[in-house]
Design an enzyme around this catalytic site. Sequence first.
Site, PDB file in Angstrom:
ATOM      1  N   ASN A 118     -54.023   4.429  25.520  1.00 22.66           N
ATOM      2  CA  ASN A 118     -52.823   3.586  25.484  1.00 22.66           C
ATOM      3  C   ASN A 118     -53.140   2.122  25.177  1.00 22.66           C
ATOM      4  OD1 ASN A 118     -51.682   5.968  26.172  1.00 22.66           O
ATOM      5  ND2 ASN A 118     -51.056   5.386  28.244  1.00 22.66           N
ATOM      6  N   HIS A 164     -19.926 -18.475  -6.302  1.00 22.33           N
ATOM      7  CA  HIS A 164     -19.079 -17.298  -6.582  1.00 22.33           C
ATOM      8  C   HIS A 164     -19.436 -16.673  -7.936  1.00 22.33           C
ATOM      9  CE1 HIS A 164     -16.513 -18.911  -3.340  1.00 22.33           C
ATOM     10  NE2 HIS A 164     -16.759 -20.074  -3.925  1.00 22.33           N
ATOM     11  N   ASN A 293     -35.661  -2.303 -19.736  1.00 17.51           N
ATOM     12  CA  ASN A 293     -35.107  -2.404 -18.384  1.00 17.51           C
ATOM     13  C   ASN A 293     -36.030  -3.171 -17.438  1.00 17.51           C
ATOM     14  OD1 ASN A 293     -32.981  -0.754 -19.265  1.00 17.51           O
ATOM     15  ND2 ASN A 293     -34.162   1.096 -18.772  1.00 17.51           N
ATOM     16  N   GLU A 298     -35.771  -4.407 -10.187  1.00 16.41           N
ATOM     17  CA  GLU A 298     -34.832  -3.398  -9.676  1.00 16.41           C
ATOM     18  C   GLU A 298     -35.455  -2.625  -8.515  1.00 16.41           C
ATOM     19  OE1 GLU A 298     -32.354  -1.116 -12.672  1.00 16.41           O
ATOM     20  OE2 GLU A 298     -33.758  -2.158 -13.980  1.00 16.41           O
ATOM     21  N   TYR A 325     -46.223   3.397  28.602  1.00 15.67           N
ATOM     22  CA  TYR A 325     -46.422   4.087  27.330  1.00 15.67           C
ATOM     23  C   TYR A 325     -45.658   5.408  27.297  1.00 15.67           C
ATOM     24  CZ  TYR A 325     -48.457   6.646  23.487  1.00 15.67           C
ATOM     25  OH  TYR A 325     -48.604   7.377  22.330  1.00 15.67           O
TER      26      TYR A 325
END
Length: 478
Positions: A118, A164, A293, A298, A325
């Site tokens: 742990n 905007h 592209n 992207e 734990y």
Amino acid sequence: MHKKITLSQAKTWSGRFSVPTTELVKTYTASVFFDKKLALFDIQGSLAHAQMLSEIGILSQQDLKAIQSGMTTIKKEIEREEFQWSLDSEDVHLNIERRLTDLIGDAGKRLHTGRSRNDQVATDIKLYLRYQLDTIQLHLIELISACVLLAQQHYDTIMPGFTHLQVAQPITLGHHLHAYCEMFERDLERLEDCRKRLNRLPLGSAALAGTSYPLNRYRVMELLGFDDITRNSLDSVSDRDFAIEFCSCSSLLMIHLSRLSEELILWMSPRFGFIEIGDAFCTGSSIMPQKKNPDVPELARGKSGRVIGHLMGLLTLMKSQPLAYNKDNQEDKEPLFDTVETVAQTLQVFRDMLGDIKVYTDSMRQAAREGYATATDLADYLVKKGVPFRDAHEIVAKAVLHAEKKEVDLDALSLTELKNFSTHIEKDVYQVLTLSGSVNSRDLPGGTAPKQVKKALNQTLTRIKKRLLISQKRLSST
Ligand code: ARG
């Protein structure tokens, strides 16, 4: 149905058990196939623990030497990908311990004195993450440098500034890119802050309550380069805040990258035609021959979702867990590892891509001209001539309407035409109606005037150079 455990199948903890786990349960509960990424940090932690054990007289010099040489062998085996990972030993810790015992016998079994998996796993993740965080900070610094470089080339390149997504006022591309430098610098600061809380040593907390061995936690802290020790053993073994904080910093960083991605994608669309990203970062279409592209931005935009998902996963993992734990915590690794890898890759590819962007300065300038971007400047001009701002706003709105009907920009209207809207307008109006007059006039700290942008970029560079030295030093000492 269930077979008795034979000695060869026996789990490390099998003393208490009379039936073995089924294959399905074994696979379900094992973590070795992903937590083996922690192997070298596990060894680093074990070596520090062993050295401290020998210094306080719990481990003999001879055992320490055996552990050190066994670990050297194991490290080599792992690096050469010759190490035999086994599902039977469930996780990275037990795999390494078992191999160590195979190699050196009883000394290997003594290593775990005063330690539990742990506090061991918490230490391993912290060592791993600290190294990755330092590396990511370096990538981030390199990205900021690339961004500054591009911005410096365009400190006076005029483009439309948007609100905007409508043309608002002319700005410089250098100013726009510097905005991203600012976001990334904040990300760097946040990661640094995360590092502070991460860099505290859990070892010595044992399973949950500490240990009765007189361990020297400060010595292990020193050996492993931690800044402090954790202050509560229960918290130590169950805390994964540092992983959550890291994923939170990463999510915000990825959000910044996705905002930049979105702009690059828009700017590369022929409707904007502001930039072209180098071929090396784009792909074509299998059906439409004309297509190029912007795959890299992207994908970065998409991968931001993945990192945010990991943050949500970790938050949910920790929610309502009682102290201390719980095995749930084993599920922290894959989201954390994937976040680290995604962020590191994205930063590097963006650093390279920013060095391979062609800017179509004429299109940018043209777009600023077409959008009546200097309308605010005309209003400010009237205010300076004594017209109240609200009236000036109205006058300019009418002038824009008129220009729109004629399909021309404001500076194409004749003085007589302009005077129809306000008699305060004089010949000097044309100075403020030009794009460069407009950007130059925003000459205050943080403003878009090329002079200010140049200064701001230099300041960024100075700060970043200092940070670079810290990062390099940290990485060279690991
Ligand atoms: N593989 C475990 C994890 O990743 C290690 C700690 C296991 N401790 C335990 N008591 N079962 O969390």
